[in-house]
Design an enzyme around this catalytic site. Sequence first.
Site, PDB file in Angstrom:
ATOM      1  N   CYS A  25      11.318  41.530  35.305  1.00 35.20           N
ATOM      2  CA  CYS A  25      12.572  42.217  35.017  1.00 35.20           C
ATOM      3  C   CYS A  25      12.915  43.098  36.212  1.00 35.20           C
ATOM      4  O   CYS A  25      12.030  43.778  36.747  1.00 35.20           O
ATOM      5  CB  CYS A  25      12.401  43.077  33.765  1.00 35.20           C
ATOM      6  N   GLU A  29      17.782  39.239  28.182  1.00 32.91           N
ATOM      7  CA  GLU A  29      18.933  40.109  28.477  1.00 32.91           C
ATOM      8  C   GLU A  29      19.477  40.758  27.203  1.00 32.91           C
ATOM      9  O   GLU A  29      19.885  41.922  27.207  1.00 32.91           O
ATOM     10  CB  GLU A  29      20.045  39.320  29.178  1.00 32.91           C
TER      11      GLU A  29
HETATM   12 ZN    ZN Z   1      15.263  42.674  32.209  1.00 28.89          ZN
END
Ligand code: ZN
Length: 183
Positions: free
Chosen positions: A98, A141
């Site tokens: 991420c 997401e």
């Molecule tokens: Zn992320």
Amino acid sequence: MILPIYVYGEPVLRKTAEEVDVENTDWKPLVADMYETMYHAGGVGLAGPQVGKSIRLFVIDSEPFKESFPNVRIYKSAFINPVITKQWGDDFVFSEGCLSLPRINEDVVRKSQIHVEFYDENGNFHDEDFDGLVARIIQHEYDHLDGKVFVDHLSQIKKMVLKRQLSDIANGKTCAAYKTHRK
Ligand code: ZN
């Protein structure tokens, strides 16, 4: 314009993001900036809270996965006010990363198939099934819009192991190869 990315420890990543006005707002400029920011940082997805905006909007582009996974479906889109209406199929393990958690990669279990309703940046409504890596990116997401990050899915033991790394990110000690927001 490349936007600074908000990293682990920033309160905006823990908020439930707000729905946006699709009809009366032009989301194209922000979406363009988010793509630019995502590509610059080498990501495949980027959500509003990661650029400091607590809004239900993210962008994805699975194309960079093609090199490692030649059969990946190439899918690029903005998802505005998305709703995952159904998740089904086998549990599927994949090592996630991420942009808000630089240098951390861990296996996360998610469902293999999802159904999503969303708007794109042109105001068009979509109603579609996704599977494989595209479903994976969307679920990752989508978590950001609900104030979650992928390490929340890990076992207590794994979280203990990562504790130091996570606090280093939160304390600004880990440098990313891209612009991050400074508190
Ligand atoms: Zn992320």
